[in-house]
Structures are given as C-alpha cells and as structure tokens.
Design a protein around this motif. Structure first.
Motif, short mmCIF file in Angstrom:
data_model
loop_
_atom_site.label_atom_id
_atom_site.label_comp_id
_atom_site.label_asym_id
_atom_site.label_seq_id
_atom_site.Cartn_x
_atom_site.Cartn_y
_atom_site.Cartn_z
N THR A 160 21.00 1.75 51.90
CA THR A 160 20.86 0.39 51.37
C THR A 160 20.03 0.46 50.10
O THR A 160 19.27 1.41 49.88
CB THR A 160 20.19 -0.53 52.39
OG1 THR A 160 18.93 0.03 52.77
CG2 THR A 160 21.05 -0.68 53.64
N GLU A 161 20.16 -0.55 49.24
CA GLU A 161 19.58 -0.47 47.91
C GLU A 161 18.06 -0.33 47.91
O GLU A 161 17.49 0.34 47.05
CB GLU A 161 19.99 -1.68 47.07
CG GLU A 161 19.46 -3.02 47.55
CD GLU A 161 19.65 -4.12 46.50
OE1 GLU A 161 19.84 -3.76 45.32
OE2 GLU A 161 19.61 -5.30 46.87
N GLY A 162 17.40 -0.93 48.88
CA GLY A 162 15.94 -0.84 48.92
C GLY A 162 15.42 0.42 49.55
O GLY A 162 14.21 0.66 49.56
N ASN A 163 16.32 1.24 50.07
CA ASN A 163 15.93 2.48 50.74
C ASN A 163 16.45 3.72 50.02
O ASN A 163 16.71 4.73 50.65
CB ASN A 163 16.43 2.49 52.19
CG ASN A 163 15.55 1.66 53.11
OD1 ASN A 163 14.33 1.82 53.10
ND2 ASN A 163 16.16 0.77 53.86
N ALA A 164 16.60 3.63 48.71
CA ALA A 164 17.20 4.74 47.97
C ALA A 164 16.41 6.03 48.15
O ALA A 164 16.98 7.10 48.45
CB ALA A 164 17.29 4.39 46.48
N ALA A 165 15.10 5.97 47.99
CA ALA A 165 14.28 7.19 48.08
C ALA A 165 14.28 7.73 49.51
O ALA A 165 14.41 8.94 49.73
CB ALA A 165 12.86 6.90 47.62
N TYR A 166 14.15 6.82 50.47
CA TYR A 166 14.11 7.25 51.87
C TYR A 166 15.44 7.85 52.30
O TYR A 166 15.49 8.95 52.90
CB TYR A 166 13.75 6.06 52.76
CG TYR A 166 13.72 6.37 54.23
CD1 TYR A 166 12.65 7.07 54.78
CD2 TYR A 166 14.75 5.96 55.07
CE1 TYR A 166 12.62 7.37 56.14
CE2 TYR A 166 14.72 6.25 56.43
CZ TYR A 166 13.65 6.95 56.95
OH TYR A 166 13.63 7.23 58.29
N ALA A 167 16.54 7.17 52.01
CA ALA A 167 17.85 7.66 52.43
C ALA A 167 18.19 8.97 51.75
O ALA A 167 18.76 9.88 52.38
CB ALA A 167 18.92 6.61 52.13
N ALA A 168 17.85 9.09 50.47
CA ALA A 168 18.13 10.33 49.76
C ALA A 168 17.33 11.49 50.34
O ALA A 168 17.82 12.62 50.45
CB ALA A 168 17.82 10.17 48.27
N SER A 169 16.10 11.21 50.74
CA SER A 169 15.27 12.25 51.35
C SER A 169 15.84 12.70 52.69
O SER A 169 15.91 13.90 52.99
CB SER A 169 13.84 11.74 51.55
OG SER A 169 13.24 11.40 50.32
#
Length: 254
Positions: A160-169
């Motif tokens: 989701t757009e607000g979780n870009a850093a978390y999801a990518a990690s």
C-alpha cells in the motif's frame, strides 16, 4: 544427534533452535512453544532485560527445558557469526533459526514517505536476515533437519502507498530467504534438500496484552502469537522438500 537435555519426548526432542528477536511477544510465545516441543532453545536479542524475562518465563513454564539467552547485536555481522559459532560449539549442532526481528514505519500516503524510515527498516528487516542466514548457513546444512524460518507480512506481495519502505524491506527479506532456500536445494542434489528455508506470511500479530488494551477491537485477519508459534514449530514436522522455498500463508492472500 546429541542427547536431548530436556528429555520430555516432544516432537523436537534433540533439536537445537536459535531464535533471533526473542524478547518481544512473538519471541516469548516461540520460546515457550519450542521448549514445550522438546527443543533446546537459544534466544538472542539486543534488549538484555526483556530477553532475560522471556527466557525465564519459558524455563519456568517447562521445567527441565534448556532455554538460554544471548545479548547479540544482530546488526553486527561479526557478533552474529560469533553467536552462531558459540551455539554450535556449546550444543553440538544447530537445527534451526527463527527470525523474529521486526519493526514498522509508515506514512499517510506515498508522497509523505520519509526515506529515514527505509534506512531504519533496511537494517531491522533485511540486514538481520542477511547476517543470521549467513552466520548459520553451514550449520543448518550439516543438520539432518535444518530450518530457517522467516516471518513476513502480506504487504510484501501487495504494498500500500503508505507502507512503501516497510513492504519493500519485507519483499527484500523474502527474496534473500528464497535465495537461501535455493542454496539448500542445490546442496541436497538428487535426493532433495535436507534443510529448508520457509516464509510464514501474516497480516499482523496480536497478543493478550493488546486485547486487554483494546477489548472491543476485532483484530480481523491478525495472527495470535501463540498460533504463529504453533506454525513455526510445525515447519519441522513437514519434509524439507515440501517447505523449502515456500511461502506458508497464515492469513488470506491479498
């Protein structure tokens, strides 16, 4: 196989399992569950006080269980390797690593993403996976039931757009773990892998203290830490060929 000092005849009797990030609620549940199953459990965390509490709780719950704790900076590759070597030397083998190091940062929308969040999450969610997998790789290959278990999150498959850093990690940690699985596959040759690297996918975790704080919350799709611990212990009950390189979903796929 070394003699099991626990001697309770559980399904993991004789196994030596390292738990990275053992001091949090999930870590406590996993220490308890693995000790109950008969494993010798070696926990590591950067928080010495919380780790000692988690280790003591597991020992108290399962009298005679061997549960130890080491304060380790898993962001330090040399310290992580030292922990791995010490564990194998002390107990004669390592049959598993459970990776529970977590962390979350997010934003209201994509444009508000702070790359400082990525800098932190890259360390917590990727570096610790790299360091533990590299440090324990050879020991797990030597085991007749080696397992590396990563806990991931459904957002890695559908960010989701607000979780870009978390999801990518999380996605990067999954890719690294799948590369580890390929190493185990190749090492097994025609007979198939003896060791396995598997990914357990959740939406989020919930535990008793959270429910007490928010008694009216439904926590839809969340996985209880006790259920996560059961699923982690269950990875050893499945053949390596069936779980190696697999994402095992504990929540509906997005």
């Amino acid at each position: 196989m070394t003699e099991n000092v626990n001697g309770n005849g559980g399904p993991l009797e004789g196994a030596v399992i390292a738990v990275a990030g053992a001091a949090g609620p999930a870590g406590r549940a996993v220490l308890l569950r693995l000790a109950e199953a008969g494993a010798t459990v070696v926990g590591a965390d950067a928080d010495a006080e919380r780790l000692a509490e988690a280790v003591d709780a597991a020992r108290y719950a399962h009298g005679g269980a061997t549960v130890t704790g080491d304060t380790v900076d898993l962001l330090d590759p040399a310290a992580t390797r030292e922990w791995a070597d010490k564990t194998e030397q002390e107990f004669g083998r390592v049959d598993g690593v459970v990776h529970l190091v977590g962390g979350w940062r997010g934003s209201s929308d994509f444009a508000s993403t702070d790359l400082a969040d990525w800098a932190l999450l890259e360390k917590l969610l990727i570096r610790t996976v790299q360091h533990t997998s590299l440090a324990f790789h050879e020991a797990l290959k030597r085991s007749d039931r080696g397992r590396y278990v990563l806990v991931s999150q459904s957002g890695a498959a559908k960010p989701t757009e607000g979780n870009a850093a978390y999801a990518a990690s999380k996605a990067a940690a999954e890719a690294w773990t799948l590369a580890l699985a390929d190493s185990f596959r190749k090492a097994g040759g025609d007979e198939g892998p003896k060791a396995a690297a598997a990914i357990l996918v959740i939406k989020a975790l919930v535990h008793d203290a959270m429910r007490a704080e928010r008694p009216n919350a439904k926590f839809a799709g969340f996985t209880d830490v006790k259920d996560l611990a059961d699923a982690i212990a269950g990875v050893w009950q499945q053949p390596a060929q069936e779980v190696n390189g697999q994402r095992l979903w504990l929540t509906p796929k997005p």
